[in-house]
Enzyme design. Structure first.
Site, mmCIF file in Angstrom:
data_model
loop_
_atom_site.group_PDB
_atom_site.id
_atom_site.type_symbol
_atom_site.label_atom_id
_atom_site.label_comp_id
_atom_site.label_asym_id
_atom_site.label_seq_id
_atom_site.Cartn_x
_atom_site.Cartn_y
_atom_site.Cartn_z
ATOM 1 N N SER A 142 12.906 -8.494 -29.809
ATOM 2 C CA SER A 142 11.693 -8.607 -30.631
ATOM 3 C C SER A 142 11.689 -7.566 -31.740
ATOM 4 C CB SER A 142 10.459 -8.405 -29.761
ATOM 5 O OG SER A 142 9.312 -8.399 -30.588
ATOM 6 N N LYS A 196 10.281 -12.339 -22.762
ATOM 7 C CA LYS A 196 10.168 -12.447 -24.231
ATOM 8 C C LYS A 196 9.210 -13.589 -24.609
ATOM 9 C CE LYS A 196 11.172 -11.770 -28.633
ATOM 10 N NZ LYS A 196 11.044 -12.941 -29.400
ATOM 11 N N HIS A 199 5.801 -12.267 -24.162
ATOM 12 C CA HIS A 199 5.569 -11.362 -25.297
ATOM 13 C C HIS A 199 5.118 -12.163 -26.516
ATOM 14 C CE1 HIS A 199 7.088 -9.843 -29.133
ATOM 15 N NE2 HIS A 199 6.840 -8.628 -28.698
ATOM 16 N N ASN A 200 5.805 -13.251 -26.790
ATOM 17 C CA ASN A 200 5.455 -14.067 -27.956
ATOM 18 C C ASN A 200 4.089 -14.724 -27.783
ATOM 19 O OD1 ASN A 200 8.042 -13.372 -28.719
ATOM 20 N ND2 ASN A 200 8.511 -15.379 -29.558
ATOM 21 N N GLU A 203 1.644 -12.211 -28.510
ATOM 22 C CA GLU A 203 1.667 -12.018 -29.977
ATOM 23 C C GLU A 203 0.785 -13.083 -30.660
ATOM 24 O OE1 GLU A 203 5.718 -11.580 -31.557
ATOM 25 O OE2 GLU A 203 5.154 -12.980 -33.137
HETATM 26 P P1 NBP Z 1 18.108 -18.781 -37.360
HETATM 27 O O1 NBP Z 1 17.322 -19.084 -36.143
HETATM 28 O O2 NBP Z 1 17.555 -19.198 -38.673
HETATM 29 O O3 NBP Z 1 19.583 -19.399 -37.189
HETATM 30 C C1 NBP Z 1 20.512 -19.345 -38.238
HETATM 31 C C2 NBP Z 1 21.887 -19.015 -37.709
HETATM 32 O O4 NBP Z 1 22.299 -19.991 -36.742
HETATM 33 C C3 NBP Z 1 22.947 -19.037 -38.817
HETATM 34 O O5 NBP Z 1 23.863 -18.009 -38.584
HETATM 35 C C4 NBP Z 1 23.570 -20.409 -38.624
HETATM 36 O O6 NBP Z 1 24.870 -20.504 -39.152
HETATM 37 C C5 NBP Z 1 23.591 -20.479 -37.131
HETATM 38 N N1 NBP Z 1 23.825 -21.823 -36.586
HETATM 39 C C6 NBP Z 1 23.054 -22.928 -36.606
HETATM 40 BR BR1 NBP Z 1 21.457 -23.076 -37.481
HETATM 41 N N2 NBP Z 1 23.592 -23.969 -35.974
HETATM 42 C C7 NBP Z 1 24.777 -23.521 -35.522
HETATM 43 C C8 NBP Z 1 25.801 -24.127 -34.778
HETATM 44 N N3 NBP Z 1 25.710 -25.382 -34.341
HETATM 45 N N4 NBP Z 1 26.890 -23.378 -34.499
HETATM 46 C C9 NBP Z 1 26.984 -22.123 -34.914
HETATM 47 N N5 NBP Z 1 26.023 -21.456 -35.618
HETATM 48 C C10 NBP Z 1 24.924 -22.165 -35.916
HETATM 49 O O7 NBP Z 1 18.428 -17.205 -37.439
HETATM 50 P P2 NBP Z 1 17.476 -15.947 -37.178
HETATM 51 O O8 NBP Z 1 16.144 -16.120 -37.818
HETATM 52 O O9 NBP Z 1 18.296 -14.755 -37.509
HETATM 53 O O10 NBP Z 1 17.234 -15.984 -35.599
HETATM 54 C C11 NBP Z 1 18.296 -15.935 -34.660
HETATM 55 C C12 NBP Z 1 17.694 -16.038 -33.267
HETATM 56 O O11 NBP Z 1 16.805 -14.914 -33.059
HETATM 57 C C13 NBP Z 1 16.820 -17.270 -33.054
HETATM 58 O O12 NBP Z 1 16.920 -17.681 -31.723
HETATM 59 C C14 NBP Z 1 15.430 -16.777 -33.331
HETATM 60 O O13 NBP Z 1 14.440 -17.547 -32.704
HETATM 61 C C15 NBP Z 1 15.504 -15.368 -32.754
HETATM 62 N N6 NBP Z 1 14.551 -14.409 -33.320
HETATM 63 C C16 NBP Z 1 14.259 -14.429 -34.640
HETATM 64 C C17 NBP Z 1 13.367 -13.503 -35.157
HETATM 65 C C18 NBP Z 1 13.047 -13.475 -36.623
HETATM 66 O O14 NBP Z 1 12.170 -12.681 -37.015
HETATM 67 N N7 NBP Z 1 13.711 -14.261 -37.457
HETATM 68 C C19 NBP Z 1 12.779 -12.554 -34.312
HETATM 69 C C20 NBP Z 1 13.128 -12.548 -32.961
HETATM 70 C C21 NBP Z 1 14.020 -13.479 -32.471
HETATM 71 P P3 NBP Z 1 25.123 -21.046 -40.655
HETATM 72 O O15 NBP Z 1 24.968 -19.862 -41.557
HETATM 73 O O16 NBP Z 1 26.469 -21.581 -40.612
HETATM 74 O O17 NBP Z 1 24.063 -22.100 -40.922
#
Ligand code: NBP
Length: 486
Positions: A142, A196, A199-200, A203
């Site tokens: 988080s 988690k 937690h959400n 939130e």
């Molecule tokens: P995203 O949830 O937006 O995912 C994007 C990433 O997933 C890119 O690297 C993309 O690669 C990759 N991807 C996808 Br889409 N499909 C794929 C596949 N079939 N094979 C391999 N790679 C694949 O990224 P994020 O916002 O950084 O979040 C990552 C995780 O963390 C998620 O589970 C999210 O829920 C969690 N999270 C996010 C936050 C936040 O604030 N954003 C906070 C806490 C937790 P590409 O570049 O090739 O498309």
């Protein structure tokens, strides 16, 4: 050999294996990598779209990063047992990455899913990877982008022995509060992702409660700048928290194009990614009341029905809004309503964790979980210390509301809380989370509810039987009710 881009020079460190690997270089992945690297670890990175890897590594010259263009090269670049964190979109992409990884890994390698995965998916993946001789950790992370870079709150679940291997890295990169890392081993299997999820859910509750305070202030005629000042001031007191802090900052923000507060220009349609709904489903499955979180999730749903609301606003009547007679006292009243409702929201979330923890035999330590939420995560707040204290002094606490500190808090704030809800109702201002919290509080503290009548109804139409207050518990009775015609 597959391409390896190494920032130290063409081949200088290719033979030196990395301590940690991360797959998925979107916002969370990139920031986590920089965090891990900044603690002295060499990190290998891989992203499905290679250009993202190239660009990321090129943007950080001089850092101990190894960018790989193929999964084979990525896996080969890691020291064994390999420690590979997946940070891709939750759901099918995680399974896809795991499938691609399995043939490349060696027994004992560790795969960590750091995304927002559903805990049942984590349990399934844990069993699957274990059957392949691999080790798996499902870790909730988080704190968003900033937390990932500077220190998140981490909620890892999986075997204790695997946690011990990961502990040095997780403790190094996590947020610290009073010198304590905001990460503990939560429990086996899906426990980390489950916590988690809660937690959400909490939130969601916190955010909605703040929005309800805002809507009351707005209806009372406070300017956006005045509201910003209120939240900024609250952030100095009992309500101090990251979400109160960013609310003050968000209200202060002026749109460069129009000169108006940006918040007032943002469309009132809330998005959601699903963790709130998962929490509701789980609560329903376990017969635990989380009415504040429920109201928060539903408020987002109703907000998204903008067209219907606009149409209904022209058809359905409400009262004339007039909060002017109480404007001077409103800040204090709403403060107490927010604080009390927040306590209820946490009480409900903790109740759900307690129930599931016991059912699954996870051995969740609610006090220590509250402690790792004090830093790095979105719900970080001063009062979490009090939750830790409550469970330290009584690990068997039935409900947070009954802890002496929270009991006094609720007794002290309840009158202002009631008056806030009454004002909102009289003026037709929706406060679903404030009122759901109050409804829970009043129901929980009721020695006798109206369920006696409900039992009569059930017995009337379905012969479901009932117990009596004047007979031993567990003895069931049935009444021959009169026949109803038509
Ligand atoms: P995203 O949830 O937006 O995912 C994007 C990433 O997933 C890119 O690297 C993309 O690669 C990759 N991807 C996808 Br889409 N499909 C794929 C596949 N079939 N094979 C391999 N790679 C694949 O990224 P994020 O916002 O950084 O979040 C990552 C995780 O963390 C998620 O589970 C999210 O829920 C969690 N999270 C996010 C936050 C936040 O604030 N954003 C906070 C806490 C937790 P590409 O570049 O090739 O498309």
């Amino acid at each position: 050999m597959a391409a390896i881009h190494n920032v130290f020079g063409p081949r200088a460190n290719v033979t030196m294996k990395s301590d940690f690997g991360l797959i998925g270089l979107a916002v969370m992945g990139q920031n986590l990598v920089l965090n891990v690297e900044s603690h002295g670890f060499q990190v290998s990175v891989f992203n499905r779209t290679t250009a993202v890897t190239d660009e990321f590594v090129a943007r950080h010259p001089g850092k101990k990063l190894v960018g790989a263009a193929t999964l084979e090269a990525f896996v080969e670049s890691l020291a064994t047992p390999r420690k590979i964190q997946i940070m891709v979109k939750a759901g099918a992409p995680v399974d896809a990455v795991i499938e691609q990884l399995i043939p490349l890994l060696s027994p004992g390698d560790i795969v960590i899913d750091g995304g927002n995965s559903l805990y049942t998916d984590t349990e399934r993946r844990d069993a699957y990877l274990t059957s392949k001789g691999l080790r798996f950790i499902g870790a909730g992370v988080s704190g968003g982008e900033e937390g990932a870079r500077k220190g998140p709150s981490i909620m890892p679940g999986g075997p204790l022995s695997t946690w011990e291997v990961m502990k040095p890295i997780f403790e190094a990169i996590s947020a610290k509060v009073d010198g304590e890392p905001c990460v503990i081993h939560i429990g086996p299997g899906g426990a980390g992702h489950y916590v988690k999820m809660i937690h959400n859910g909490i939130e969601y509750g916190d955010m909605q409660l703040i929005c309800e305070a805002y809507s009351l202030f707005k209806a009372a005629g406070f300017t956006t700048q005045e509201m910003a000042a209120i939240f900024n001031q609250w952030n100095e007191g009992e309500l101090q928290s990251y979400l109160i802090q960013i609310t003050g900052k968000a209200l202060e923000q002026v749109d460069a194009e129009t000169g108006k507060p940006i918040v007032e220009l943002i469309l009132d349609k809330a998005g959601q990614k699903g963790t709130g709904q998962w929490t509701l489903l789980n609560a329903a499955e376990n017969a635990v009341v989380i009415s504040t979180i429920n109201a928060a999730v539903e408020a987002r749903v109703l907000s998204s029905q903008k067209k219907q609301r606009v149409a209904a606003s022209k058809e359905l009547k409400g009262p004339k809004v007039d909060l002017s007679p109480v404007k001077a006292q409103l800040v204090a009243k709403v403060h107490d309503a927010l604080y009390a409702s927040k306590v209820i929201s946490y009480a409900q979330g903790l109740d759900l964790m307690k129930t599931m923890g016991e059912k699954k035999g996870w051995g969740l330590d609610l006090g220590r979980i509250a402690a790792i939420w004090r830093g790095g995560c979105i719900i970080r707040a001063r009062f979490l210390n009090r939750i830790t204290d409550a469970y330290r002094s009584n690990p068997q606490l039935t409900n947070l509301m009954l802890d002496p500190f929270f009991k006094e808090l609720l007794n002290r704030t309840q009158q202002n809380w009631r008056e806030t809800v009454a004002l909102a109702v009289t003026n037709g201002i929706p406060v679903p989370a404030f009122s759901a919290s109050l409804g829970y509080y009043d129901s929980y503290r009721s020695e006798r509810l109206s369920a006696n009548l409900l039992q009569a109804q059930r017995d009337f139409f379905g012969a479901h039987t009932y117990e009596r207050i004047d007979k031993p518990e567990g003895t069931m009775f049935h009444t021959e009710w009169p026949e109803v015609i038509g």
